[in-house]
Design a protein around this motif. Structure first.
Motif, short mmCIF file in Angstrom:
data_model
loop_
_atom_site.label_atom_id
_atom_site.label_comp_id
_atom_site.label_asym_id
_atom_site.label_seq_id
_atom_site.Cartn_x
_atom_site.Cartn_y
_atom_site.Cartn_z
N ALA A 196 -5.06 1.42 7.64
CA ALA A 196 -3.82 0.81 8.14
C ALA A 196 -3.68 -0.64 7.72
O ALA A 196 -2.75 -1.33 8.16
N CYS A 197 -4.57 -1.12 6.84
CA CYS A 197 -4.50 -2.50 6.38
C CYS A 197 -3.49 -2.69 5.24
O CYS A 197 -3.31 -3.79 4.74
N GLY A 198 -2.86 -1.61 4.83
CA GLY A 198 -1.80 -1.65 3.82
C GLY A 198 -0.99 -0.38 3.93
O GLY A 198 -1.27 0.48 4.76
N LYS A 199 0.02 -0.22 3.07
CA LYS A 199 0.89 0.95 3.19
C LYS A 199 0.81 1.89 2.00
O LYS A 199 1.33 3.00 2.05
N ALA A 200 0.17 1.47 0.90
CA ALA A 200 0.16 2.31 -0.31
C ALA A 200 -1.16 2.20 -1.05
O ALA A 200 -1.19 2.15 -2.28
N LEU A 201 -2.27 2.19 -0.31
CA LEU A 201 -3.57 2.02 -0.93
C LEU A 201 -3.93 3.24 -1.76
O LEU A 201 -3.71 4.37 -1.34
N GLY A 202 -4.53 3.00 -2.93
CA GLY A 202 -4.91 4.09 -3.81
C GLY A 202 -6.17 4.80 -3.35
O GLY A 202 -7.01 4.24 -2.64
N ALA A 203 -6.30 6.06 -3.77
CA ALA A 203 -7.47 6.86 -3.40
C ALA A 203 -8.69 6.52 -4.24
O ALA A 203 -9.82 6.82 -3.85
N VAL A 204 -8.49 5.90 -5.41
CA VAL A 204 -9.60 5.48 -6.25
C VAL A 204 -10.22 4.23 -5.64
O VAL A 204 -9.51 3.34 -5.15
N HIS A 205 -11.54 4.14 -5.65
CA HIS A 205 -12.21 3.06 -4.93
C HIS A 205 -12.16 1.70 -5.62
O HIS A 205 -12.27 0.67 -4.95
N ASN A 206 -12.03 1.67 -6.93
CA ASN A 206 -12.01 0.37 -7.61
C ASN A 206 -11.06 0.40 -8.78
O ASN A 206 -10.56 1.45 -9.19
N SER A 207 -10.81 -0.77 -9.34
CA SER A 207 -9.85 -0.91 -10.43
C SER A 207 -10.29 -2.08 -11.30
O SER A 207 -11.44 -2.50 -11.24
N ASP A 224 9.82 -13.38 -8.15
CA ASP A 224 10.87 -13.27 -7.14
C ASP A 224 10.23 -13.16 -5.76
O ASP A 224 9.95 -12.08 -5.27
N GLU A 225 9.99 -14.31 -5.14
CA GLU A 225 9.29 -14.33 -3.86
C GLU A 225 10.09 -13.63 -2.76
O GLU A 225 9.51 -12.99 -1.87
N LYS A 226 11.41 -13.73 -2.80
CA LYS A 226 12.24 -13.11 -1.77
C LYS A 226 12.11 -11.59 -1.81
O LYS A 226 11.91 -10.93 -0.77
N LYS A 227 12.22 -10.99 -2.99
CA LYS A 227 12.07 -9.54 -3.12
C LYS A 227 10.65 -9.11 -2.80
O LYS A 227 10.42 -8.06 -2.19
N PHE A 228 9.69 -9.91 -3.22
CA PHE A 228 8.28 -9.64 -2.92
C PHE A 228 8.07 -9.55 -1.41
O PHE A 228 7.49 -8.60 -0.91
N THR A 229 8.57 -10.53 -0.69
CA THR A 229 8.39 -10.58 0.77
C THR A 229 9.10 -9.41 1.44
O THR A 229 8.56 -8.79 2.36
N SER A 230 10.30 -9.11 0.99
CA SER A 230 11.07 -8.01 1.58
C SER A 230 10.34 -6.69 1.43
O SER A 230 10.22 -5.91 2.38
N TYR A 231 9.83 -6.41 0.22
CA TYR A 231 9.12 -5.16 0.00
C TYR A 231 7.80 -5.12 0.76
O TYR A 231 7.42 -4.10 1.34
N LEU A 232 7.11 -6.24 0.79
CA LEU A 232 5.80 -6.32 1.44
C LEU A 232 5.90 -6.02 2.93
O LEU A 232 5.05 -5.31 3.49
N LEU A 233 6.91 -6.55 3.60
CA LEU A 233 7.01 -6.42 5.05
C LEU A 233 7.65 -5.12 5.51
O LEU A 233 7.58 -4.77 6.69
N ALA A 234 8.28 -4.40 4.58
CA ALA A 234 8.99 -3.17 4.96
C ALA A 234 8.03 -1.99 5.09
O ALA A 234 7.09 -1.84 4.29
N ASP A 235 8.26 -1.17 6.12
CA ASP A 235 7.61 0.15 6.25
C ASP A 235 6.09 0.11 6.38
O ASP A 235 5.40 1.06 5.98
N GLN A 236 5.55 -0.96 6.91
CA GLN A 236 4.11 -0.99 7.15
C GLN A 236 3.78 -0.07 8.33
O GLN A 236 4.52 0.02 9.30
#
Length: 467
Positions: A196-207, A224-236
């Motif tokens: 629950a520490c993120g909303k779209a974490l990958g199943a692979v352990h490393n990258s 684009d900080e505004k779009k970044f913030t909007s996407y980041l805070l949505a749907d957590q």
């Protein structure tokens, strides 16, 4: 260099042991509380645990750094970043941006990467006998595979209002420290899919740094900080209730637990006596077995990978509780509970059939039966999944009451109507059913197939607009 990744499926949590084989020294990053795994790995590989560190004050599990330090005598190296409200309140060696930890011939450079939390740090590892260039970065909850750490946990879980926008701005800046790293550097985060520490974490352990810059959504908004913030805070996703307690216990002095406890197997008389006194009962059996007969007032939290998370939603840290569980399950369940600090296990019983209690049953219905209730007067259909799941698609006419907060929303559920509940595949519905049954709701049915079966039948779903 010795390296081993330790992964706890129950909390989707990663920890690491890294050793210098020339000197026999080793460091542990983000240890879980049942520390025997690290001691055994070190023993098998002729290593001494001399250094212990954490990437930040964790919210989803009780970090075992202090237990490990108590047993090994190793020094704890912890962040002193983030300001006075984000300081660990026990003895440790403080770390600031640019500091270096030397473990034999290995070197870990500290990068202050705030955003998920103000004190968050990452560790850039260089294996000096092999190269003078960095080879790995341990990012904690900063950069995941395919995602980044959420900045809203402090507000949603700990009640620190007004912090999510500040955290988002900090994350945007922290990513600018990450992006210039060599693309070949391996990325090892603290969590994977299911956390629950993120909303779209990958199943692979490393990258790698290069792969994340191509595929991770966060780097697509780097201008684009505004779009970044909007996407980041949505749907957590909804943060479990126990997160606030973890933040507290990981920061302050607390009792240590250096061995895995062995809960008492209760006699029928001991169990019934405690039950009559009001001690909570957590039934860890499969939902199908629970449905056939359960102790009135008990909660069904299956002993699978989500066990500790749902216990964290339903139990508090002051009350005792009992388990219904097989003997063979108890060590695993006890470990899962101790990882979130749930230490008040009164005891357990392996079965319910021989107890001198009249058992209750759940009313489970099929898809065909469920269809007859849709749109019918006198029926309330409740979707107990999370808000983002509901908004992505739900059965038309269903109310959304998340199972984790259903006890605070009982007034929204009718005792006069026929109530039918569903989730994705039945697990959360059974938890919700047991909560409702304990609170006096009698006209409740479970559509056990949930959205999984509904969608497989190619049935239409309603969606909510995003604003």
């Amino acid at each position: 260099m010795f390296f081993q990744h330790i992964y706890d499926k129950s909390l989707a949590q990663s920890s690491y042991i890294i050793g210098c084989q020339a000197t026999g020294e080793a460091i542990i990053i983000d240890a879980k509380r049942d520390i025997d795994v690290y001691l055994e790995i070190a023993k098998q590989n002729n290593l001494r645990i001399t250094h212990i560190t954490e990437t930040h004050i964790h919210a989803d599990f009780l970090c075992g750094s202090r237990e490990l330090a108590a047993v090994t005598g190793a020094t704890m190296y912890l962040s002193d970043e983030g300001g006075e409200n984000w300081q660990y309140q026990f003895a440790h060696q403080g770390l600031k941006n640019g500091d270096r930890i030397r473990v034999g011939n290995l070197m870990l450079e500290v990068m202050h990467t705030p955003g998920h939390t103000p004190e968050s740090i990452s560790f850039l590892l260089t294996d000096h006998p092999a190269t003078e260039k960095p080879v790995m970065i341990f990012t904690g909850d900063f950069v995941f595979v395919g995602d980044i750490g959420r900045p809203d946990l402090l507000e949603k879980a700990a009640g620190l209002f007004g912090t999510k926008e500040i955290g988002a701005k900090q994350l945007f800046q922290s990513l600018k420290k990450f992006a210039p790293l060599p693309e070949y550097v391996q990325v090892w985060p603290a969590h994977g899919a299911g956390s629950a520490c993120g909303k779209a974490l990958g199943a692979v352990h490393n990258s790698t740094v290069g792969y994340e810059k191509i595929r991770n959504w966060a780097f697509q908004y780097d201008e684009d900080e505004k779009k970044f913030t909007s996407y980041l805070l949505a749907d957590q996703p909804e943060p479990p209730k126990y997160f606030a307690m973890m933040k507290h216990l990981n920061k302050v002095n607390r009792p240590l637990l250096i061995e895995v406890p062995k809960p008492t197997r209760l006699t029928q008389e001991q169990f019934l006596s405690a039950y009559k006194k009001g001690i909570k009962v957590i039934d860890t059996r499969d939902k199908a077995d629970f449905a056939k007969g359960f102790i009135p007032g008990s909660f069904n939290i299956q002993g699978n990978n989500s066990f500790s998370t749902w216990c964290g939603w339903l139990l508090n840290y002051q009350e005792q509780f009992m388990l219904v569980a097989d003997n063979s399950q108890m060590e695993d369940l006890t470990r899962k509970l101790m990882r979130i600090g749930m230490d008040n296990i009164y005891g357990y019983i392996p079965a319910v059939e021989e107890l001198d209690i009249e058992l209750q049953t759940t009313d489970v219905i099929s898809l065909d039966a469920f269809k007859t209730y849709i749109g019918k007067e006198g029926v309330q259909i409740i979707d107990v999944r999370g808000a983002s799941e509901y908004e992505a698609g739900h059965i038309d006419g269903a109310d959304n009451i998340f199972v984790g907060t259903i006890r605070e929303n009982l007034d929204k559920i009718s005792k006069d109507k026929q109530v039918v509940i569903y989730c994705q595949a039945g697990d959360r519905s059974t938890i919700a059913y047991s909560i409702l049954a304990k609170n006096g709701f009698r006209n409740v049915k479970i559509f056990s197939g949930g959205m999984k079966e509904w969608s497989s039948e190619n049935r239409e779903t309603a969606c909510c607009a995003y604003y």
